[in-house]
Design an enzyme around this catalytic site. Structure first.
Site, PDB file in Angstrom:
ATOM      1  N   GLU A  26      14.057  78.807 -21.621  1.00 30.03           N
ATOM      2  CA  GLU A  26      15.445  78.594 -21.187  1.00 30.03           C
ATOM      3  C   GLU A  26      16.261  79.878 -21.334  1.00 30.03           C
ATOM      4  O   GLU A  26      17.408  79.869 -21.777  1.00 30.03           O
ATOM      5  CB  GLU A  26      16.104  77.464 -22.008  1.00 30.03           C
ATOM      6  CG  GLU A  26      15.296  76.179 -21.995  1.00 30.03           C
ATOM      7  CD  GLU A  26      16.000  75.002 -22.667  1.00 30.03           C
ATOM      8  OE1 GLU A  26      17.216  75.076 -22.947  1.00 30.03           O
ATOM      9  OE2 GLU A  26      15.318  73.990 -22.910  1.00 30.03           O
ATOM     10  N   GLU A  49      13.858  69.905 -29.292  1.00 34.28           N
ATOM     11  CA  GLU A  49      14.790  70.070 -30.408  1.00 34.28           C
ATOM     12  C   GLU A  49      14.617  69.020 -31.500  1.00 34.28           C
ATOM     13  O   GLU A  49      15.599  68.487 -32.022  1.00 34.28           O
ATOM     14  CB  GLU A  49      16.245  70.078 -29.879  1.00 34.28           C
ATOM     15  CG  GLU A  49      16.443  71.133 -28.800  1.00 34.28           C
ATOM     16  CD  GLU A  49      17.863  71.191 -28.231  1.00 34.28           C
ATOM     17  OE1 GLU A  49      18.682  70.342 -28.599  1.00 34.28           O
ATOM     18  OE2 GLU A  49      18.122  72.102 -27.416  1.00 34.28           O
TER      19      GLU A  49
HETATM   20  C1  XIL Z   1      21.771  71.370 -20.762  1.00 37.38           C
HETATM   21  C2  XIL Z   1      22.144  71.476 -19.317  1.00 37.38           C
HETATM   22  O1  XIL Z   1      22.054  72.819 -18.935  1.00 37.38           O
HETATM   23  C3  XIL Z   1      23.550  70.978 -19.152  1.00 37.38           C
HETATM   24  O2  XIL Z   1      23.941  71.043 -17.802  1.00 37.38           O
HETATM   25  C4  XIL Z   1      23.641  69.546 -19.646  1.00 37.38           C
HETATM   26  O3  XIL Z   1      24.940  69.109 -19.567  1.00 37.38           O
HETATM   27  C5  XIL Z   1      23.175  69.483 -21.084  1.00 37.38           C
HETATM   28  O4  XIL Z   1      21.885  70.033 -21.186  1.00 37.38           O
HETATM   29  N1  XIL Z   1      18.823  73.205 -24.485  1.00 37.38           N
HETATM   30  C6  XIL Z   1      18.068  72.385 -23.694  1.00 37.38           C
HETATM   31  C7  XIL Z   1      18.562  71.968 -22.373  1.00 37.38           C
HETATM   32  O5  XIL Z   1      16.920  72.078 -24.044  1.00 37.38           O
HETATM   33  O6  XIL Z   1      18.118  70.692 -22.007  1.00 37.38           O
HETATM   34  C8  XIL Z   1      20.062  72.021 -22.294  1.00 37.38           C
HETATM   35  O7  XIL Z   1      20.445  71.783 -20.946  1.00 37.38           O
HETATM   36  C9  XIL Z   1      20.554  73.360 -22.770  1.00 37.38           C
HETATM   37  C10 XIL Z   1      20.157  73.609 -24.208  1.00 37.38           C
END
Ligand code: XIL
Length: 597
Positions: free
Chosen positions: A261, A154
């Site tokens: 994801e 990101e």
């Molecule tokens: C999220 C996890 O799923 C949560 O449990 C944590 O609290 C925060 O991070 N994009 C990403 C991931 O790249 O690392 C994130 O994961 C969700 C959004």
């Protein structure tokens, strides 16, 4: 007498029905993924391993594991120079014991930032050293064991305007990204290094910037091997065409691309129809990946709905504490999305389903008799439509996109005032017509709507939440097709085109293929859209001939307050649940009528 086939959407439970030679048992997702040459992964927390059912499903179905949080900086280096790998080690050991690839997520991110970094007062050089140390220590520890790293997560601004402000960016400058890739490469020259981000799945400002950054890295020899597209979707926002285009250009750089994801959320309660839509969207995403050899992994952000990150926290989109965004439900039962994915992988692997989709659809076909074409007014250029079933489109006729309806005078117009969503005192009515000349198919949508609401959404997403008209075409000749493919389009035309005379603002599945031109004007009673698509495009060859048939559908979305659709008008009688956007077998028919015969 012509028969009209209303092909109901059929969801087929295919578990156990694949006729695979020498394969008696139901194949797992991971077996089938392997046969397709991709990884099939899930994000996992170490504590999930305490649940034996989770472990069972994870190891049976998935061949790739992403640590959901355990590799992030605040977890592995809570204090400057003090590293803690206990949780991460456990996940790595589990993955290795179960023959799973590890997707290392993530070295650098603007969240999960340890306080030492948040408050750091380093010089650029000190910061580079600290960042190098972090990367060397984490990547170095698992050298040769972690196949892929998300080096930066990101790192680009949402509007595409350059590098996001983060602690490392503040201390080092925008080039922290390329330095990080270099350091990761030095720490493990065999690891594949990815840049990972959200909201950059399709072609848009953000994905353009990411693409340009990656192209620049490739050109200058910065070690980057792939782009991760997070693919956290809200139901209804999957645009497979745009995703495919983005994957295509990434592949052309010689890079891999992965869906890293995946989950599909929605604001309200869970219903069967939502789970079916979700299944369709999972299928579209996976199919898009399978269609491009550069796409090497499909990873869901969790295994089962009980552990989704989307529950219980307001993450800035909406709070839905019961959302079921994944492939397995709270009790680890496979959902429609699971079966859709299984089927897609099985097809991709060349396995023949015993019950194939077409056969099952045919069984459910209801034949509807269509009355012979009649004209109630001799001046009419084509016969009357059959309500919700057939529209007779005259050709050749002369139409210009000028906001004036004089040239539509003798073309049959159809009024639609019912659908799946109507406010109590609905005053919105869609009147449409379709006609062709030698080169184009023309659409008219004359909308009666007392309150115009538009301009709050980008055309790319959420466009259907405000005033808009949708025309759908299926030019493939297969009216029973129940999934979008090239030649089937949903063209959403927003009322915002009234103030946008340039490139038309459109949305919807494959809409970019349509090459549509739009003229939209406000009227005394609402708005009017005239539009046209070429009869010949890259994806279709429409040849109007007398009584020739296309799949066709028309919808209207109305919002009386910004951002809040409260009206859905639908023409085709087969579409009783607003499903045309994902199931083209619910369209009606457009039958061409030669005015010179
Ligand atoms: C999220 C996890 O799923 C949560 O449990 C944590 O609290 C925060 O991070 N994009 C990403 C991931 O790249 O690392 C994130 O994961 C969700 C959004």
């Amino acid at each position: 007498m012509r028969k009209y086939h209303l092909s109901l959407f059929v969801f087929i439970l295919l578990l156990g029905t694949f006729a695979a030679a020498a394969q008696e048992e139901t194949p797992s997702l991971r077996d089938l993924a392997e046969q397709n040459g991709i990884q099939f992964g899930a994000a996992v927390y170490t504590y999930h391993l305490n649940d034996p059912t989770h472990v069972e499903v994870l190891s049976r179905e998935f061949n790739s594991l992403t640590p959901e949080n355990e590799a992030k900086a605040c977890e592995v280096q809570p204090e400057l120079g003090r590293f803690d790998f206990r949780d991460f080690d456990e996940l790595v050991a589990f993955a290795e014991a179960n023959d799973m690839i590890i997707h290392g997520h993530t070295l650098l991110w603007h969240q999960c930032v340890p306080s030492w970094l948040e408050n750091a007062q380093f010089s650029r050089e000190e910061a580079i050293n600290a960042m190098r140390d972090h990367i060397y220590t984490v990547v170095g520890r698992y050298k040769g064991r972690i196949a892929i790293w998300d080096v930066v997560n990101e790192g680009i601004n949402d509007n595409g305007a350059g590098v996001r402000e983060t602690p490392w960016q503040r201390l080092i400058g925008d080039d922290y990204i390329e330095l990080a890739f270099q350091f990761a490469h030095e720490a493990d020259p065999d690891a594949l290094l990815f840049y990972n981000d959200y909201g950059a799945e399709g072609i848009n400002a953000k994905s353009n910037t990411i693409y340009e950054m990656a192209a620049d890295f490739v050109e200058r020899g910065i070690p980057i091997h792939g782009i991760g597209l997070q693919a956290h979707y809200t139901l209804g926002s999957v645009n497979a065409g745009s995703l495919a285009s983005n994957m295509q250009r990434i592949g052309e750089l010689g890079l891999q691309v992965q869906l890293t994801e995946v989950d599909i959320r929605y604001p309200g309660d869970t219903t069967d129809s939502i789970l079916r839509q979700q299944a369709t969207e999972y299928r579209m995403l996976l199919q898009t990946c399978l269609d491009n050899p550069a796409c090497t992994a499909f990873i869901t952000w969790g295994v089962s709905d009980n552990f989704t990150w989307l529950r219980g926290t307001n993450l800035g989109f909406f709070l839905n504490t019961t959302v079921q965004p994944l492939l397995f439900d709270d009790n680890y039962q496979p959902k429609p999305a699971y079966f859709a994915v299984l089927e897609t992988l099985a097809e991709g692997a060349g396995l023949e389903p015993v019950t194939d989709a077409e056969e099952a659809t045919e069984e459910q076909v209801t034949a509807v008799e269509i009355p012979p074409p009649t004209k109630t007014d001799p001046a009419q250029l084509a016969p009357d439509s059959v309500e919700g079933l057939v529209y007779y489109a005259p050709y050749p006729v002369t139409i210009t996109l000028d906001g004036d309806t004089a040239d539509w005078a003798n073309i049959p117009l159809v009024t639609v005032d019912s659908g799946t969503m109507l406010p109590p005192d609905n005053d919105t009515v869609l009147t449409f017509g379709v006609a062709a000349d030698e080169d184009y198919l023309y659409f008219l949508a004359d909308v009666q709507d007392s309150v115009l609401s538009y301009g709050n959404h980008e055309a790319a997403s959420g466009w259907y939440m405000e005033d808009s008209v949708e025309f759908y075409l299926n030019t493939t000749g297969d009216l029973a097709a129940f999934a979008y493919e090239p030649g089937i389009v949903q063209i959403g035309i927003v009322a915002a085109n009234i103030t946008n005379p340039e490139t038309p603002l459109i949305g919807g599945s494959n809409s970019g293929d349509s090459q549509i031109e739009v003229n939209a004007v406000e009227t005394d009673y609402g708005y009017r859209i005239e539009a046209r698509v070429p009869l010949t495009t890259e994806v279709w060859e429409i040849q109007p001939e007398h009584l020739g048939v296309l799949g066709f559908q028309a919808h209207l979305n109305g919002a009386s307050t910004p951002d809040n659709r409260d009206t859905k008008l639908i023409w085709s009688a087969a579409d009783t649940a607003d499903q045309s956007w994902n199931n083209p077998s619910l369209f009606g028919q457009l039958i061409f009528w030669n005015v010179e015969q």
